[in-house]
Design an enzyme around this catalytic site. Sequence first.
Site, short mmCIF file in Angstrom:
data_model
loop_
_atom_site.label_atom_id
_atom_site.label_comp_id
_atom_site.label_asym_id
_atom_site.label_seq_id
_atom_site.Cartn_x
_atom_site.Cartn_y
_atom_site.Cartn_z
N SER E 95 37.78 43.52 32.41
CA SER E 95 38.89 43.44 33.29
C SER E 95 39.99 43.69 32.72
O SER E 95 41.38 43.92 33.40
CB SER E 95 38.87 42.11 34.00
OG SER E 95 39.53 41.12 33.31
N LYS E 138 43.09 34.52 39.50
CA LYS E 138 44.31 35.28 38.76
C LYS E 138 45.62 35.34 39.45
O LYS E 138 46.59 35.18 38.80
CB LYS E 138 43.55 36.61 38.59
CG LYS E 138 42.39 36.78 37.38
CD LYS E 138 41.71 38.06 37.55
CE LYS E 138 40.67 38.22 36.36
NZ LYS E 138 40.16 39.54 36.28
#
Lengths: 192, 192, 192, 192, 192, 192
Positions: E95, E138
């Site tokens: 990611s 996140k």
Amino acid sequence: NKDKWLSNDFAGVVTGLAWTAAGGEILFVESSISKGNGKLTLTGNLGEVMKESAMIALEYLRAHAELLNLPIEAFDNANVHIHVPEGAIPKDGPSAGITMATSIASAITKRKVREKLAMTGEITLRGKVLPVGGIREKILAAKRAGITTVLLCEENRKDVNEIKPIYIEGLEIIYFNTIQDVLKTALLDEKA
Amino acid sequence: NKDKWLSNDFAGVVTGLAWTAAGGEILFVESSISKGNGKLTLTGNLGEVMKESAMIALEYLRAHAELLNLPIEAFDNANVHIHVPEGAIPKDGPSAGITMATSIASAITKRKVREKLAMTGEITLRGKVLPVGGIREKILAAKRAGITTVLLCEENRKDVNEIKPIYIEGLEIIYFNTIQDVLKTALLDEKA
Amino acid sequence: NKDKWLSNDFAGVVTGLAWTAAGGEILFVESSISKGNGKLTLTGNLGEVMKESAMIALEYLRAHAELLNLPIEAFDNANVHIHVPEGAIPKDGPSAGITMATSIASAITKRKVREKLAMTGEITLRGKVLPVGGIREKILAAKRAGITTVLLCEENRKDVNEIKPIYIEGLEIIYFNTIQDVLKTALLDEKA
Amino acid sequence: NKDKWLSNDFAGVVTGLAWTAAGGEILFVESSISKGNGKLTLTGNLGEVMKESAMIALEYLRAHAELLNLPIEAFDNANVHIHVPEGAIPKDGPSAGITMATSIASAITKRKVREKLAMTGEITLRGKVLPVGGIREKILAAKRAGITTVLLCEENRKDVNEIKPIYIEGLEIIYFNTIQDVLKTALLDEKA
Amino acid sequence: NKDKWLSNDFAGVVTGLAWTAAGGEILFVESSISKGNGKLTLTGNLGEVMKESAMIALEYLRAHAELLNLPIEAFDNANVHIHVPEGAIPKDGPSAGITMATSIASAITKRKVREKLAMTGEITLRGKVLPVGGIREKILAAKRAGITTVLLCEENRKDVNEIKPIYIEGLEIIYFNTIQDVLKTALLDEKA
Amino acid sequence: NKDKWLSNDFAGVVTGLAWTAAGGEILFVESSISKGNGKLTLTGNLGEVMKESAMIALEYLRAHAELLNLPIEAFDNANVHIHVPEGAIPKDGPSAGITMATSIASAITKRKVREKLAMTGEITLRGKVLPVGGIREKILAAKRAGITTVLLCEENRKDVNEIKPIYIEGLEIIYFNTIQDVLKTALLDEKA
Ligand SMILES: [Ca+2]
Ligand SMILES: [Ca+2]
Ligand SMILES: [Ca+2]
Ligand SMILES: [Ca+2]
Ligand SMILES: [Ca+2]
Ligand SMILES: [Ca+2]
Ligand SMILES: [Ca+2]
Ligand SMILES: [Ca+2]
Ligand SMILES: [Ca+2]
Ligand SMILES: [Ca+2]
Ligand SMILES: [Ca+2]
Ligand SMILES: [Ca+2]
């Protein structure tokens, strides 16, 4: 599971078919060519057998460049990087061999790949296409993804014949014995 | 299990005989030569001992190129890639040694390999052929695959003599002590 | 178990003595020299200690080429490949050190090795010969194989003195402290 | 267990002291210099820490060649091979550091090593000598082996003071803080 | 846990978003360019998949330098070092792909990164941005760290839509399909 | 446990602070520069994270040589060897980062390190200093070793404030955010 065929706008991107415990699915093989001296880089969480498939595909194309109408000097002055998204998923096995060969050939020539095309098959160093497993699951995954043409090894024809016709309606399946013929069918003259 | 001898249209492809828990079977050793500087690449899910066989075969041919009428400059300016399909199956052991040597020699010279020929035997660095195991199973697999000539080590003659004659009817078995003599028998003058 | 001394027709092939759980046996060390730049290749399923023996042997010969009347330029422009058949059998330990040194020296000079000769002993980087184990079993294996002369380390003399004389009848055993003296005894002036 | 000091006829051979579960013993560090480009080769079944000692010793000598009156050009055009017999015995730890530095310096200069000398001590990259363990066992092993002079780190003096005087009678023990001083004491002007 | 966005004074430093068992947090990707020949160095306790992300990012930028207005000669004559503090914490996963690509592009061009910006997304070799997991955690971590703009994959829009609006108040979230568009948004014309 | 600060006579030797299960202690980082082409050698039984710290430190100094008044050509034509005695003790973690950077800078410039100075802190590739753990134990170890000045990360100030004042009496503690400032404080103009 929900991956779809997208476009053929990028030379070097070819759709493969994978078979896992969770069923069939499509995957993408991406090749990138850059100035270099023949180094091959492989990413995408690939196992040893799948890495070997890439080495075989590259060596086959390089050794038969003239036969295949590939620019031999492109191999001499290039590095080849092959990636198979997605990085979090381990992948292995020989069945992406012809997909890798087609991906490299497309990236080297900038020729577009035929629309809505997917393929699966092992490659050997003499350019022979070998049959692979999971044909039923792979075919179903191809349909779900919007694929209309599937390239398989001639020896996998018997596996397709065991699938109910309703499941493959609208899908053209073409059988091959050599990677040379796969390339003729898969690559368009149009440049990307 | 169902592999058959196919053709000798490709220089560099030689049929070997393997012996596994599942019985005997034939395998193909494929060598590809491309422009390079002496690198040896090995694929096909090969174990360490089988990789060493390839290193021995290549070094033997290179060191005795003159004796064997091989073009020495071909070794200096080439990379050699040896592949043994199928990639999903792990393979090991020394018994493909003479098959690998014959495969490299054929690829370097472009000489065709004798039709319907298979072989099995360990090679040493001085070119001696050593006996290997599983002769009975390998012979039966060769017949099933359509092979008509089998090359073995002289020291394996006793193993053949223990097989019922009916099983080897129609099969010519030739025994050798040196790879030099194997090459003379296996390679045709005709180019592929 | 049934290996026999064969001939000294090949420079670079020297007979060693090994000691395993199954008793003593002879083995062959084969060295091949080809054009190159000093690379050392080792095959034959060798363990780390045995590989180190080869590195020590080669470095000793290279560093003392003048003293040993070896052609120094041969080392500069050569690759050395050492193989110990048979590939299926793992081998390890330092006791093939002097056999490896003699094998390389024979291959570099093309000098034949004395007939029906075998040897066993560790080598150090200054050229000292060190004693090794399994002397009784190795001596018996040498006799069975048709060997008539055995080279050992001086410090192994006591081990030989414990063997019944009847078992070593007809066998000449010579003791050494340095590889320099081993080479003088083992290598003939005659070229192979 | 029965190893004895032998001679100082060979430049590059220096006696070290080791300490194992079985007690103390002497070992030999052998260095060989040959034409090359700075490669360091290490043999003798050495563990990672002992290999690092050799790397530190070589770098120290190379970086301080002028200070130590060593021929700097010798380092540029040489390969260094360090071996510690016997190959069958695994060895590790930092205590051979000063022995390795002395061995390389002797091999590079061809200067003989002082007679009946042994040493033990870790080396650092600035040339400092560090204390090591097992002093009592090492001292006893040195005496048994015929050693008459032992070089130690100054910080090991307290360990020697705990040994009964009778055990070290006839043994000269000299203490050092720097490898520079060790070399001055250990190396003779006489060439081997 | 308490890391905050700091400044955009350094070209080559880009804020990413990570998701661990302990929740979301920000991380920094730092790229440094120095004179060299194309070597890529990776530090920060990175797992194999995260290292592959860096390789893909660098190859994508190099192969598409012209398209992206990056100085192609900078890649030819540079080494690239990518570090992700903090060294004690193992990191992995795909990611950080777009963060790494942006970091390299910023370091190569010396262009500043947009203020208070963070991003997360996998990159493929054709420059496609793929969705990643842990979006909720996140996003929350980004807000805590003082971030005001977050760049995500278009396919992650659905994950954001599931977060209560109150949690993302004051946060601009922009969605992308290609790294080319990410770079246009993330990099300022101003040089650092 | 009993290590003491010794002297600053050697450029390239810098005192660090370590924290283990047994408490705090000082350690020495030694850097040696020799003619070469940029190779970095690391010894001292270092774990992967500690090795990465050295790579980051070297790359930071090389990339910012001009800013730091370091001779850029020294990096191009040098090999750097970093050693952390004592070899028998495994070491790991990122907290020697600023110590390693200071050690390399001192070795490259031959500038002496400030007397009785120790430091601990992680380094990042942009030259940021990060806080580390074990501050209390490290501070106590520094005092025991005769250190009078300790350099820490600004973010570790809160950890020092929790130590009873009596324990840090006579110890100057200076806090930093960047390695650039650490170097200004740590390195003297005087050459070693
Ligand atoms: Ca998928
Ligand atoms: Ca298969
Ligand atoms: Ca088969
Ligand atoms: Ca066998
Ligand atoms: Ca045998
Ligand atoms: Ca032994
Ligand atoms: Ca001993
Ligand atoms: Ca110690
Ligand atoms: Ca953090
Ligand atoms: Ca993912
Ligand atoms: Ca200590
Ligand atoms: Ca930390």
